[in-house]
Design a protein around this motif. Structure first.
Motif, PDB file in Angstrom:
ATOM      1  N   UNK A  69      38.752  53.363  34.501  1.00  7.97           N
ATOM      2  CA  UNK A  69      39.503  52.110  34.436  1.00  7.97           C
ATOM      3  C   UNK A  69      38.981  51.118  35.467  1.00  7.97           C
ATOM      4  N   UNK A  70      38.683  51.607  36.679  1.00  8.62           N
ATOM      5  CA  UNK A  70      38.175  50.718  37.728  1.00  8.62           C
ATOM      6  C   UNK A  70      36.835  50.112  37.331  1.00  8.62           C
ATOM      7  N   UNK A  71      35.991  50.889  36.685  1.00  8.99           N
ATOM      8  CA  UNK A  71      34.696  50.376  36.232  1.00  8.99           C
ATOM      9  C   UNK A  71      34.876  49.262  35.202  1.00  8.99           C
ATOM     10  N   UNK A  72      35.793  49.452  34.278  1.00  6.36           N
ATOM     11  CA  UNK A  72      36.038  48.440  33.251  1.00  6.36           C
ATOM     12  C   UNK A  72      36.563  47.153  33.883  1.00  6.36           C
ATOM     13  N   UNK A  73      37.543  47.295  34.779  1.00  4.56           N
ATOM     14  CA  UNK A  73      38.140  46.114  35.404  1.00  4.56           C
ATOM     15  C   UNK A  73      37.120  45.370  36.266  1.00  4.56           C
ATOM     16  N   UNK A  74      36.351  46.118  37.051  1.00  4.84           N
ATOM     17  CA  UNK A  74      35.365  45.475  37.922  1.00  4.84           C
ATOM     18  C   UNK A  74      34.259  44.830  37.092  1.00  4.84           C
ATOM     19  N   UNK A  75      33.842  45.489  36.020  1.00  4.67           N
ATOM     20  CA  UNK A  75      32.796  44.929  35.163  1.00  4.67           C
ATOM     21  C   UNK A  75      33.259  43.624  34.530  1.00  4.67           C
ATOM     22  N   UNK A  76      34.504  43.585  34.064  1.00  2.00           N
ATOM     23  CA  UNK A  76      35.032  42.344  33.474  1.00  2.00           C
ATOM     24  C   UNK A  76      35.061  41.232  34.510  1.00  2.00           C
ATOM     25  N   UNK A  77      35.390  41.578  35.745  1.00  2.00           N
ATOM     26  CA  UNK A  77      35.418  40.595  36.823  1.00  2.00           C
ATOM     27  C   UNK A  77      34.021  40.066  37.124  1.00  2.00           C
ATOM     28  N   UNK A  78      33.027  40.956  37.129  1.00  2.00           N
ATOM     29  CA  UNK A  78      31.644  40.534  37.374  1.00  2.00           C
ATOM     30  C   UNK A  78      31.171  39.595  36.271  1.00  2.00           C
TER      31      UNK A  78
END
Length: 217
Positions: A21-30
């Protein structure tokens, strides 16, 4: 030894799927701030304070991560439009609610929205079935609302629901991208620009509603 423990400590935050989940959220932010080209699994690992190999346990490559961002985005997107549809009081009002929800979702989640409709996915020949299903579900909400509006038309003069839905889709998608990409946001101070945008969005939805009024016999 203390420094090694400190370096490993951030990984302890991610258990039971939390890293995924953290990877998805951080990727969307990037993607929102820097674009899809700036996205890499190694960089995400660095940003999250985990080993560079950790993301591979969830996503074997960047494409797999983009697929999941898009699938997750379409699931949220469909849910937002379904919730908006439930707020409408009649077919035309439900169309307005869904159209505005479409635009507001895009503005609230520009990173996900860019991945959902971006070339990085749409140009690929093979799309995972679950991603295709999620996309079809979201478009199906719009088609369903349009079908309810057109049900009031005389059968012999009723246009194809998917063609009408495409026209509505093009309108709201265009409005969303004009805001996300900046031309409308830069016109005036932020508060005034958003107020003007919301006013124009409401007017656009009224025009679409007027165009879909049943013709007189």
């Amino acid at each position: 030894m203390a420094s090694r423990r400190a370096a490993r400590k951030p990984q302890g935050r991610y258990h039971h799927g939390e890293l995924r989940r953290a990877l998805i959220e951080k990727a969307a932010s990037v993607v929102e701030r820097e674009g899809v080209a700036a996205l890499s699994l190694r960089d995400l690992a660095r940003r999250l304070g985990v080993s560079h190999a950790a993301p591979a346990h969830h996503f074997p490559d960047k494409a797999a991560l983009l697929f999941e961002i898009a699938r997750d985005g379409f699931d949220r997107f469909a849910a937002a439009m379904e919730a908006a549809r439930a707020q409408g009081t009649n077919p035309l009002d439900r169309l307005r609610c869904v159209g505005e929800a479409y635009v507001h979702f895009a503005i609230a989640h520009p990173g996900r929205f860019r991945v959902m409709f971006g070339r990085e996915i749409s140009d690929l020949r093979s799309i995972p079935p679950e991603l295709d299903e999620a996309g079809q579900r979201s478009f199906g909400v719009l088609v369903g609302v349009v079908e309810a509006v057109l049900a009031r038309w005389p059968a012999r003069r009723r246009p194809p629901a998917e063609a009408v839905a495409f026209s509505c889709w093009s309108s709201v998608h265009g409005a969303a991208m004009l805001w996300i990409d900046g031309p409308l946001r830069r016109k005036s101070p932020p508060g005034e620009a958003r107020a003007a945008f919301e006013h124009d969005l409401a007017f656009m939805m009224k025009l679409l509603g007027a165009a879909l009024m049943p013709p007189s016999e």
